[in-house]
Enzyme design. Sequence first.
Site, PDB file in Angstrom:
ATOM      1  N   ARG A  17       0.832  -1.206   0.000  1.00 20.95           N
ATOM      2  CA  ARG A  17       0.000   0.000   0.000  1.00 20.95           C
ATOM      3  C   ARG A  17       0.866   1.256   0.000  1.00 20.95           C
ATOM      4  O   ARG A  17       0.980   1.957  -0.984  1.00 20.95           O
ATOM      5  CB  ARG A  17      -0.946  -0.007   1.218  1.00 20.95           C
ATOM      6  CG  ARG A  17      -2.109   1.000   1.112  1.00 20.95           C
ATOM      7  CD  ARG A  17      -1.744   2.430   1.442  1.00 20.95           C
ATOM      8  NE  ARG A  17      -1.208   2.628   2.778  1.00 20.95           N
ATOM      9  CZ  ARG A  17      -0.766   3.786   3.236  1.00 20.95           C
ATOM     10  NH1 ARG A  17      -0.766   4.861   2.448  1.00 20.95           N
ATOM     11  NH2 ARG A  17      -0.261   3.894   4.460  1.00 20.95           N
ATOM     12  N   ASP A  18       1.536   1.525   1.100  1.00 20.03           N
ATOM     13  CA  ASP A  18       2.313   2.750   1.233  1.00 20.03           C
ATOM     14  C   ASP A  18       3.463   2.797   0.234  1.00 20.03           C
ATOM     15  O   ASP A  18       3.853   3.872  -0.219  1.00 20.03           O
ATOM     16  CB  ASP A  18       2.852   2.852   2.671  1.00 20.03           C
ATOM     17  CG  ASP A  18       3.392   4.237   2.989  1.00 20.03           C
ATOM     18  OD1 ASP A  18       2.940   5.208   2.359  1.00 20.03           O
ATOM     19  OD2 ASP A  18       4.256   4.347   3.869  1.00 20.03           O
ATOM     20  N   HIS A 209       6.651   4.181  12.426  1.00 22.65           N
ATOM     21  CA  HIS A 209       6.645   4.127  10.961  1.00 22.65           C
ATOM     22  C   HIS A 209       7.654   5.187  10.515  1.00 22.65           C
ATOM     23  O   HIS A 209       7.302   6.337  10.271  1.00 22.65           O
ATOM     24  CB  HIS A 209       5.227   4.457  10.475  1.00 22.65           C
ATOM     25  CG  HIS A 209       5.032   4.352   8.995  1.00 22.65           C
ATOM     26  ND1 HIS A 209       4.169   3.451   8.416  1.00 22.65           N
ATOM     27  CD2 HIS A 209       5.571   5.051   7.973  1.00 22.65           C
ATOM     28  CE1 HIS A 209       4.171   3.598   7.105  1.00 22.65           C
ATOM     29  NE2 HIS A 209       5.032   4.573   6.806  1.00 22.65           N
ATOM     30  N   HIS A 211      10.572   6.816   8.251  1.00 22.15           N
ATOM     31  CA  HIS A 211      11.136   6.895   6.904  1.00 22.15           C
ATOM     32  C   HIS A 211      12.642   7.132   6.956  1.00 22.15           C
ATOM     33  O   HIS A 211      13.178   7.603   7.951  1.00 22.15           O
ATOM     34  CB  HIS A 211      10.427   7.978   6.092  1.00 22.15           C
ATOM     35  CG  HIS A 211       9.078   7.551   5.601  1.00 22.15           C
ATOM     36  ND1 HIS A 211       8.562   7.951   4.385  1.00 22.15           N
ATOM     37  CD2 HIS A 211       8.134   6.742   6.144  1.00 22.15           C
ATOM     38  CE1 HIS A 211       7.365   7.415   4.202  1.00 22.15           C
ATOM     39  NE2 HIS A 211       7.081   6.684   5.267  1.00 22.15           N
ATOM     40  N   CYS A 242       9.759   9.472  -0.901  1.00 20.18           N
ATOM     41  CA  CYS A 242       9.270  10.537  -0.032  1.00 20.18           C
ATOM     42  C   CYS A 242       8.811  11.673  -0.934  1.00 20.18           C
ATOM     43  O   CYS A 242       9.645  12.350  -1.541  1.00 20.18           O
ATOM     44  CB  CYS A 242      10.369  11.010   0.915  1.00 20.18           C
ATOM     45  SG  CYS A 242       9.815  12.293   2.036  1.00 20.18           S
ATOM     46  N   ASN A 251      10.297   4.777   2.731  1.00 19.01           N
ATOM     47  CA  ASN A 251      10.143   3.774   3.782  1.00 19.01           C
ATOM     48  C   ASN A 251      11.435   2.997   4.051  1.00 19.01           C
ATOM     49  O   ASN A 251      12.205   2.707   3.141  1.00 19.01           O
ATOM     50  CB  ASN A 251       9.056   2.770   3.375  1.00 19.01           C
ATOM     51  CG  ASN A 251       7.676   3.367   3.430  1.00 19.01           C
ATOM     52  OD1 ASN A 251       7.238   3.839   4.470  1.00 19.01           O
ATOM     53  ND2 ASN A 251       6.977   3.348   2.304  1.00 19.01           N
TER      54      ASN A 251
END
Length: 302
Positions: A17-18, A209, A211, A242, A251
């Site tokens: 997803r992300d 979460h 980055h 990003c 990520n």
Amino acid sequence: MKNLLPQSVRIVEVGPRDGLQNEAQPISVEVKVKLVELLAEAGLGCIETGSFVNPKWVPQMAGSEEVFSSLRRVAGVTYSALTPNLKGFERALESAVSEVAVFTAASESFTRKNTNCSIDESLSRASELMTAARANNVPVRGYVSCVVGCPYEGVIAPAKVAEVASKLVDLGCYEISLGDTIGVGTPASTEAMLSTVLQAVPADKLAVHLHDTYGQALANIYAALQMGVAVVDSSVAGLGGCPYAKGASGNVATEDVVYLLNGLGIAHGVELGKLVQAGQFICDSLGRENGSKVAIALQNKA
């Protein structure tokens, strides 16, 4: 700092997803399904599989219904979806998702630019969705973006993060994922943020979460582990850039997180070899370089 590492860590895989939502090229439902199935085979028990947002805003997530309906689901694996509002939740419910996630931010400017509403309005939307989720026995996870820094406001006060995270818990989120959306955090700023949040929300309701824009994600994860946080979001092969830092990595790679946990003797249930294969599959499918340093090292060694 607590300096007490957890015995086990739950990894929440957000690549499908992300990670994929940032890709410019079209990605077939078949490739998405194959990726999720390979991740489950590698032992990942929590996989963010899709998003029920308006496809006009996030074209890569347009096929989420098909992905969920096509999956060979593994017993015990959580297949989750991001749901921005009640309409998204209803679509997710029809797709028999395991759980859903709602999102807001600790930055007023980011929330307005990302979701066209204020933080309070985003929490109101979440509240409406969570009433429906409770009625249907669907667990809800909460995301808070910009917990260390914001591309529009700069440094974010830890007290604001604690306030927003606490409100999501009060609404009924079983867990809050704290996102360093632009990856500007360091172990010191991550520790400062968590120290404040932990006064309002217990560690067993928190995830990170983080980055890797500035290459600090693993160091920040280690700092979070030392403070009792035992859930880490990551993305296979480092999928996902990003969008606020052109050309920057986004990520943290799941392979790199697993290698770190292995080195610390922390249980996680993921088989690194199979995970590397899953990461290479999606990189080959997308025609992109692997964003995991561990995957590259292991493949060069083979």
